[in-house]
Each structure stands twice: as C-alpha cells, then as structure tokens.
Design an enzyme around this catalytic site. Structure first.
Site, PDB file in Angstrom:
ATOM      1  N   SER A  61       6.534   2.800  -0.519  1.00  0.00           N
ATOM      2  CA  SER A  61       7.047   4.038  -1.522  1.00  0.00           C
ATOM      3  C   SER A  61       6.494   4.374  -1.776  1.00  0.00           C
ATOM      4  O   SER A  61       7.272   6.040  -2.473  1.00  0.00           O
ATOM      5  CB  SER A  61       8.806   3.706  -1.991  1.00  0.00           C
ATOM      6  N   GLY A  62       5.326   4.380  -2.229  1.00  0.00           N
ATOM      7  CA  GLY A  62       4.461   4.313  -3.701  1.00  0.00           C
ATOM      8  C   GLY A  62       3.599   5.332  -3.211  1.00  0.00           C
ATOM      9  O   GLY A  62       3.652   5.704  -1.910  1.00  0.00           O
ATOM     10  N   TYR A  63       2.479   5.781  -4.336  1.00  0.00           N
ATOM     11  CA  TYR A  63       1.737   6.503  -3.863  1.00  0.00           C
ATOM     12  C   TYR A  63       0.556   5.965  -2.618  1.00  0.00           C
ATOM     13  O   TYR A  63      -0.137   6.655  -1.797  1.00  0.00           O
ATOM     14  CB  TYR A  63       0.767   7.465  -4.710  1.00  0.00           C
TER      15      TYR A  63
ATOM     16  N   CYS B  41      -8.889   1.869  -8.403  1.00  0.00           N
ATOM     17  CA  CYS B  41     -10.004   3.039  -8.158  1.00  0.00           C
ATOM     18  C   CYS B  41     -11.763   3.066  -9.371  1.00  0.00           C
ATOM     19  O   CYS B  41     -12.650   3.296  -8.709  1.00  0.00           O
ATOM     20  CB  CYS B  41      -8.948   4.028  -8.338  1.00  0.00           C
TER      21      CYS B  41
ATOM     22  N   ASN C 214      -8.826   8.324  -6.215  1.00  0.00           N
ATOM     23  CA  ASN C 214      -8.054   7.260  -5.895  1.00  0.00           C
ATOM     24  C   ASN C 214      -7.149   6.410  -5.184  1.00  0.00           C
ATOM     25  O   ASN C 214      -7.502   5.472  -5.211  1.00  0.00           O
ATOM     26  CB  ASN C 214      -7.839   7.132  -7.241  1.00  0.00           C
TER      27      ASN C 214
END
EC number: 1.2.1.38
Lengths: 343, 343, 343, 343
Positions: free
Chosen positions: D12-14, D149, D310
C-alpha cells in the site's frame, strides 16, 4: 503483419515529441522520419532528451519528406492546410493533430481561427479521431483529424448525458489546462516566473475548442479556460441540468453503458476520497481519459468532470489509438503506460 | 491614541499565525498574548518561523487568557461557540474568524456544519466582517464575524451585479483554493506527495461557503470547489446572466461605482495580457481582493472573477481591517504590503 | 527631514519592479521617475500588476532622465558601464544593482563577463553594498555597488567563519536558485514547461558570483549553481573544514557575535524541525538573510547555509538598506515585511 | 517460459504501488498477491488510483501470505528483519527493498538505524541489487537487497571514477530529493503547505545512505541531503579531486567504458543546453539513472552528477531489473517506459 513505416511531420514540438515517444515504443511501427524546419540535421534526442538511448534518428527538413504508410501531422494551426496536399501525397494514412480539419463548418473555422479556410473541398473529409464516438468509421479512415485536448475531455465527459438525452438547457464547460498546451512557444507570458502558480483565465468566455465540442455533441456549449500550475493535464468541469424525469441512477447507468468496454475511458465517480473524481495529476503519460459525475436531484443539476493528459489522450496517444484501429491492432498497442501515483 | 492591547486565541494555526504577523507589524497595537493548547510555553516563532526576530512571545494556555481591548478568535469551527462566553468576557471587542457566527439561520448552520448551534441567542448578533458591505455597522461593532475566504471572494465579485439588479437567474460559483485553506491539519490526503499538482474537486456541488454567500447577497448560489496547486490563494469564477436591458457598459459602471473608493478592492478587467483578470498569484500576503468581469452581450452572460489570499483578505487581514474601522484608524494600517510580482 | 527624490533606471525588469515596490512604500522617499526603453509611456503597473492602486506613474525613456537625489540602476550587466557617466550626472547618490562595478579586479571582470571593462577609472570606486561588512563606509558612500544575490547569501553565510579564521582549506559553495534570477528574459530554456520542476545544474563548476565572493571574503571559493523549482529564492550550502583547535562552540559564538545586532541577518541553527536551517521558502518579499551552520567536530567539517530572496536582500532590498544607511534613517525603513508562513 | 507468480509485501505504500504498477505490466509475471495490514480486504486501486482498470486485486493481510516464486518486500526499515524468516519461507526468490539487509557491517547498521540488527546470520547474505556492479552474482541470487534511492544515484555517478582510481581525497555528496522519498507517511512537516517549495536541509551532515555508498564504493563519503520541490526524483552532486595524471579525456573514457552496454545508465555530459547534465525532471516513471560529469583540470576537480526516479531506478524498477536478471529475461522487460518531456 509487416511493420508499418510512419513519419512525424513537425517532430520538434511537444505533440511531435510525444508521438515519437509512443511510436518508438510501438512494436508494430517503424519510425522512418521526423521532420523539423528548425532542427533539420540535429538529433531527435537533442529536442526530446527523454528519448536518449531510444533512437539515433535525426530530423529531416520538411522538403525531404518521402513516402510512408502513415504520416502524423503535428504542425501548427492554419499552416497545416497550406501543405495538406503534400502530406496526402506522402502516405495513404494521414492523421492530423492540428486544428485545421477538425471543424466541418468553414464559417466556424473563420471565426475561431481568424482566417478563411483554404481547403474547403477537404473540410469534412477527415474522420474525427475520437474512437469512443467514431470507432467504426475510424477502422477504415485514411484521413483522421484528432480533436483538441480540451474538446476531447469535454466531449467524453458529456457524451453519455447528451447522447442519451439526459440533460437539458445550457452547458457550461470550465476547463483548466497546464502550460504544455501552449506548445513549446516562447513568449513573455510563458516564462516560468510569470506562469508558475498562476490561475490565468486566458479564455474567459469562448475558447475555440467550444466550436469542436458543439460539433461533436450536436449541442452548443459555453466554455471558459484557465491556465493552472501544471505542465501536463487538462480537467473540465461541465455543468448542466437534468432533463425531466432523469435521476442519478439513470446518469450512472448511462456512463457505465457507454464506457464499460472502452479501453481508455474510466468512470471515476466515487463518494469520497481525494480521487473520487477525475484528476489529471495521475494521468501524465497515460492515454486514459477519466470521466465522472455528481448529480443533485433536488437542484436538478449535474456536474460532469473529465481529465486527461493533453499531450497523450488529448493528442498523440489518441492519434496512435486511431492508427491502431485503422491497422486492426489491439487499440492499446504502444499505449500501455498507466500513469504514476504519486506524481 | 493609546496602544490597543490584543490577544489571539488559537495562535498556532495558519490564520493565527497570519494575525500575529499583521498585528506585530501594526503600529497602534500591542500583541499581549497568543494562546495555543498544544504549544503553550513554546515560543511563537517555533510555529511561525517567519516571525523570528520579530517577537519573543511564547504561547499561553487558553485557560490563561486575561483581559484585553480586543481578542481575535482563530479557533476551529464548532468549537468556538462552546467557549464564546469566555471570549466575550475577555475583551470588549471580539473578532471571530471561525464559522460559528457567520450564518444567521440556525437551520443552515446545522445543515452545513453537521450539528445544532448551541448559542442561538448570539446568532445574528455578530456583524459580518466585510467592510465593503457593512462599513457603517462595523465602525461601532463589538462583535464581528469574519466571512470564509471563498465567501469573501465570491461576495465581492458578485456584489455590484446583485446589489444593482443587473443579473438574473441562477448563479454558479466555481472556486479554486490553495492547500493552506485546510489549515495546518495533518492527514493522508494532505501530504505534499498527494496534494502537489492536484486538481481535486473536493466539493463538487455545494460547498459550505455557499450558505454564507447566499445570506450576504440575498440570493442563492450553487458552488463547486477544487483544490489547486498553490499554498495560498483563492479564485472564484461566477457565471450568471444579464438582466433584461443590461449591457457591458452598465456592468463596468457598477463595479467602478461600488469599488472606486475601496482601499482593498481593485477592479481588474482588461482586454488582454496575462493579468487581464484577477489571479491570486500576485496577491500572497496582501489584503487586496481583485475583482473583474467579462460580459457577452449576445449570449446575455457575465463572468465575474474574484481573487484573494485566503489567509489575508480571506481571514486575518480582513479581521485587522475591521479592527481598524472599529478603532477609527485608517483602514489600511498594518495592511500596506501590496503583494509580489513575480512570485 | 525632507523627502528624498529618487529614480529607478531600468524599471521594467524584476529588480526594477522590486525597487519600485519597496520605494513606493518607503515613507521618506518620493519615486520621481522610472525609466524603461521598451515601455516608455506605459503605466508602471502594466509591467508590475502588484502595484495597481499604489501608483499612477508611467515609464519614461532613459533619455528623459532628470536630476534626483538618488538613482538606482537596475540595468543589464555590461550595459551599465557604458552609461555610467550619465547616471553619475543625474544624482549625487548612485546605487548600482548591475554587476559592472562589483569586481575591483579588471582581469576578473573580463574573465567572468566576457569583455574588457571600459571604465577602469571607476572600478573600485563603488563601495560594496553589503551593510554587514561595510556599514561605516556606506554611511557616507555616494556610489554603491550591490552584490549579486548568490554572492550576498554566500558571503553572509561564510563571513563569521572566514573573518575569525575558524576554517581552513578549500571552500565549496553549492547554490540553488529560483527562476526570477534570470530576470524577465525570454528564451526556450526558460518557459514554464521546460523550467518547472527542473534541477538544472546550469553552472557546474565556476559561477560568475564566485569572483565576487572571493573578493569580499579574501578567499577563493569554488561554486556550483543549480536552478530549482521556485520563482524567488536562493540557498547556498558552503562546505569547508575547521581550523585546528576550533570546535562547535567557537563557531556558534562567532555567528552570534557577528550578527547579534544585525537587523536583517538571523542565525538559524537549530537541532531539529523543518526550519532548523535557512530556507528561502519563508523569505519571499522579506529583506532577511538567514544564515546557519552545522559542525562535525570528528570529521573536522562545517556546513554553512545561507538563504534569501534574490530580488530583495539579494538585490532591491539590500539597495534600499544601503540608501537608508546613507540617509541616516533606521535601516529597516520600508523593509518591514517579514515574509510569509506558509507560502 | 512459464509465468512467474510473485507477491508484494507492503503493497500500500509508494514503493509497493510502484512495484505493482511495474509487475502488472510485466508480460512474464503474474501478481498473485499484495499484502497490507491497514488495507486488507480493500481493492488495490483504492490506494493506487493509477491502477484503476488494470487490476481487480484486493490486498490481503500479511498473515495470509502464501507461497510464490518470488516475493518483493516493500516493508519498513527495522521491521523487515523481524519477519524475514517468514518471507524466506514464502518464496525461493526474495527481493528486499527495505534497508535491513543493505549494510554488511552490523555496527554501521546500529549507528545509522538506531538499533541492533537482529539477524546477524543473514547480514551479508543478500546480494546488493545493483546490476551495474553485481550483474553476475545477481543472475543466480535468491536473496537481493535493493539499495536506497540516493545511494544508487551516488554509486552509479561515482563508480567509474572510483573503480578506475581516477580520483583522490574526500568525496562530498550533495543529494536533493522529492517528497515521495518519505513514503506515504503523514506528519506535520510533510503537509503540502509546509513542504511545497521548500529547500529543507534535512540531513546536513551524514545521511544514512552514506554508509551504503561507502560500502559499495569501498570509499567513505560525506553526504548532505535537501528536500526540494518535487514529488519524485533524486539528484546527487558529488565533488572530488582528480588523481595525479588524470585528465578530462580519461574521465570521459571511463564513463563510456563502464556504461556503454548498460541498458539503464545514460551518460549525459554535454557542453551546453538545459539538459547538459542529469535532471530527474525527465525521469519520472522511467528506470534510467542518468550520470554525468564536469572536469576542471586546472583546479584538479571533478563534479559527478546522478539523477533518477527514487521510486523506480531508486527502488521498484531496480528490483524488477534484478528479477529479470535472475530469471534470464531481457533486463528491460516491463521497464520500457522512457520518461516524459516536458513533464
């Protein structure tokens, strides 16, 4: 199937660059040429740095245009018609992304573009490049005229309402647009310092796309346009009134029915959340046009919302979708990118 | 004249911070206290870093509120009414920037704010803090209720049209708002990644400010609101129809007549250029509300546009202007900053 | 004291506009003229819409420059020196905001500005317009040369370290700048679509301001500059090494000592929080230069940070501060605006 | 080849959302599950609205994780190691995108992540997920740890210089990062109003990625990090000194040699133009890491620049590239999107 050889005329602008991005990644297409008056002899990736590593093409002068299976015209409004005979000679399939063959009414062209049309015999001979309304004709169309970005958003947002006679009375279209819609044009109003963060009502009453919308829907609209802080993206808010006897359920059913099978129109009409209605923020680079609606039965009013990336579904992506249709390919070939979140 | 001692209740939010910025720079005012439940004991400039070097104040708890010449309430909607008796006891002059005493109709309050009003006896006892409409009453008003940011923009944009009976029929208000309008609230929809670049139609039909606008104008409006990429700034586009016999010249004359003497309303209605109509981009930090209009006589339609900084003319600046009026000071005292270009 | 009559030469650009904003709000100054070659005869607020309602001035041609108490030169680099004799004749006090009299070394000028200096006799006759370093000389200076925006930020960030011999070895300056630093210039690289969201390393090694910084500090620096997403604002990060025996306490003491009495330099060096170090985000429109530092004793390294609004403390505001000094006024006259949060 | 069944843990995160975007578009992969503690039972496209129309998946609870050919871990730092045994049981191939298995030195982990590592036996058993440095090992690696990143950008920018012994002395890394790097986390510092337009030096000396960079390069670096106005994107500027006898030609040759065959590293080191050096503006959504350099032979200094998205080359895209390598697929499978211009 053999690979299709295509050329992009006017390849150094933003629509031209987006066509090149999509066509270079299209597995059935070979990009044989891209023209540019200004950059002839220079590498394509000098104008479009995102294509570094994807192509070694150099721009050729328009005069060096050869013969191809298809040509895409990303040439300026009012200039395209002067060269259209050359372009029609260069390829069997011509997909025009300028405004010159969008309107079928010459008087309308003169009013909105400020000069008479010089190719009256060809006016009305281009099929509107909107697969959702003209899919069958596009399967065999050799001449396609892709609509303007705001027109596509508005027509797709309003089409189920108008086609099914669900609304009555005046239609107001409030369009918001990012800066890339002005193309790569350079001017004092267009610098970053002037344009950044602006809410610039540049077309307060009557944007030229209202003529297209009117022709496509068969109903006049009044259109306002505001430049907003974004590079890509168009959003339209369209207000109108429910016809007698129409309720929210009928509206929802119409959107579902018209768009359930469409590969690039998503109905976004939720009850809450930041993404309850269409927002171009998540559409950059994708060929989706999201459409949604909110109905107030008591006020007898409906708000239809449309959003898209002006350079993709509002231009180059729509053009490629038309080519796919014409070639009998899956419509989403080369158009798979879904957009980013967050972005 | 002796210096006026003021307190800001709810000093840690964005409206509170803006009140502190303006009042600390106001030559006739002494900021005696700023309250914050959460930050009591901490320096004011820890919440408002722009005030470093301008004040050594620390926040006090609301319970430590003393007595002052005037208090400003930058407290949350629906919470203000529960404490209003304390505030009225703390100062003769009370300027409320919450929504709790804006509406005079208790039923309207219940509908738009989701709960019954608990101070019915005080409803209607606050003078609307809009100098352009209520200057005379504000000169002696001890209780002032400052309108919402979008309401102020819409009322000022529409007032000449409605007051002079120049328009007829439905009024549609399309509001666009920056993120600071949500206050310093923290939530998943409000992060930079989610909100940046958004065109979020958060109130598609019926924003709560429409009730205020309706009460102030004496005419109902339909209002839509979209969050746009900006921290500060509100812009409203208002569409309506010309009344019979009204032409563009009459519209222009009305705006000039109503606003020629106003220190903080500028009529911006030019024929071309990027700044032809009001844009909040150049209003950040200033107390101006720019209003403009475009008329289409053939279509019998008029577009009125308003723009302001939601935290200044849409809140704290407007409140200071009301205090100045009440104190008999020049209205622009402490409100001299004209805004920046470019910005 | 009588009001001082001033003129702004080159009043249509961004620095010119900012001078006009500040001087029109300055209670001891009368703005008698603003020149513009391009806009002579047009209203000042046609170029600077934030000044609507604040002035009815129109631009005059440079040839119509009269006599004034002071003139401010917001004219282009390399063009100023060709007209400097005229400007010196027009007023006793000349404050130059171009680069032409910043460097005292003609060879340095030739290297960084690409042409020989044509007024060698005047080189070195302008006092650097940096009150924090040259306050005493500025009290009587009739000729002032205001430093570049990035130079001011870097010199103020580094000055306590260098003046007190607290650091040793190479100094690297990493500057980040908003788009207004390019002025109102129009070009294909400067459009909103191209510049928005960019991280453009436009001066990877050697920005021309490094010569100024070197002259002011008496120490060479190596400077890199990147354009970032902002209209206003400059931030510099400066890395260098602690001299033998120097610790964090000594660094902190030096900043306090140098800047405790400065009206426009704030030391921002906290241990946590989003505003722990200088950020131009909260400085737009203000004359503050915030400076801060972080020390790593183990690594023997120090990071100094400076931030300002390039058009204010990096230009027009600094110039007004110099005028105030020269006139014996409080230094902050007309420079009271503290900046906005949030913004 | 049969389709590979994969699961995304922490979907559910980026980073999780970006993995889902890439894997759903990957022709050799079947996304069998995505877990989320918070959103179990809800549709994946409720968290990632860009995936509407692309998937009907719903999130499952982590406890319902089954068995797959490969799992991707987009779980929080310091939480991953506590569940790693479960994940290793769930699939033969485990690609970890958290920080927990990046560092091989447990002392370094404790220092930078604030707690002792609890799986010392597994430390050093994950192959660094950087195809450009570890391609051969990744072809057979069942456990991969994808770098951070900023670390990826810095390592790729510096690798040719360090591997070929072309530089000497201290290396300074100045990183600039968009807001999505903080993940979907909600906090007062992360709201749009606070974060928009910021230049926030959040790691002035010592960002935790410096430990990774040091391990990968075999050389310590000093790293500073600033949050800039962007949602996606990282850029690193790395300064160091030329080793004796090294000139610009040698530097250029090294970059060409190391990266000529790399599918996702482009050498961008031109002499002029807005795109002369790497800029993340044109990389959103793409898996490219652009690297460039500028040499000053006289000063014996070199600036190396790296840029990437990133969430893609700095995370999910790099992870997919590693999977492709492990599966013997073309490395760019599912990673064809080249990025947008303008954007």
């Amino acid at each position: 199937m053999r690979v299709v050889r295509v050329a992009v005329v006017g390849g150094s602008g933003y629509i031209g660059g987006e066509l090149l991005r999509l066509l270079l990644g299209h597995r059935e297409v070979d990009v044989a040429a891209a023209t540019s008056t200004r950059l002839a002899g220079r590498r394509v990736d000098s104008a479009h740095p995102n294509l570094r590593g994807r192509t070694d093409l150099t721009f050729v002068a328009p005069a060096d245009l050869g013969e191809y299976d298809a040509v895409f015209l990303a040439t300026p409004h009012t200039a395209t018609m002067g060269r259209i005979r050359d372009y029609l000679a260069a390829a069997k399939i011509v997909v025009d992304l300028s405004a010159d063959f969008r309107l079928h009414d010459p008087e309308s062209y003169r009013r909105y573009y400020g000069r008479p049309h010089t190719e009256l015999g060809l006016l009305g001979r281009f099929v509107p490049g909107l697969p959702e309304l003209h899919r069958d004709r596009l399967r065999t169309a050799d001449r396609v005229s892709v609509p303007g970005c705001m027109a596509t958003a508005a027509v797709l947002a309003l089409h189920p309402l108008v086609a099914d006679d669900l609304v009555a009375g005046e239609i107001r279209v409030d369009a918001r647009a990012g800066s890339s819609g002005s193309g790569a044009a350079v001017g004092p109003e267009n610098t970053h310092a002037e344009r950044s963060g602006a809410l610039r009502v540049f077309a307060p009453l009557h944007h030229r796309h209202e003529a297209e919308i009117g022709e496509r829907l068969g109903r006049p609209v009044l259109m306002t346009a505001t430049g907003v802080e974004a590079v890509r993206g168009v959003q339209v808010l369209c207000w109108t009134r429910l016809a007698d006897g129409v309720d929210a359920r009928a509206i929802r059913a119409a959107y579902r029915r018209h768009y359930a099978a469409e590969p690039f129109v998503r109905v976004v009409a939720e009850h809450r959340g930041p993404h309850r209605l269409p927002d171009p923020k998540i559409l950059s680079g994708s060929n989706f046009c999201d459409v949604g609606f909110v109905v107030d039965e008591a006020e007898r009013t409906v708000l239809a919302v449309g959003a898209l990336d002006n350079l993709v579904k509002g231009g180059a992506g729509n053009a490629v979708q038309c080519l796919n249709l014409r070639l009998g390919l899956p419509e989403d070939t080369g158009l798979e990118f879904p957009g980013l979140h967050p972005n």
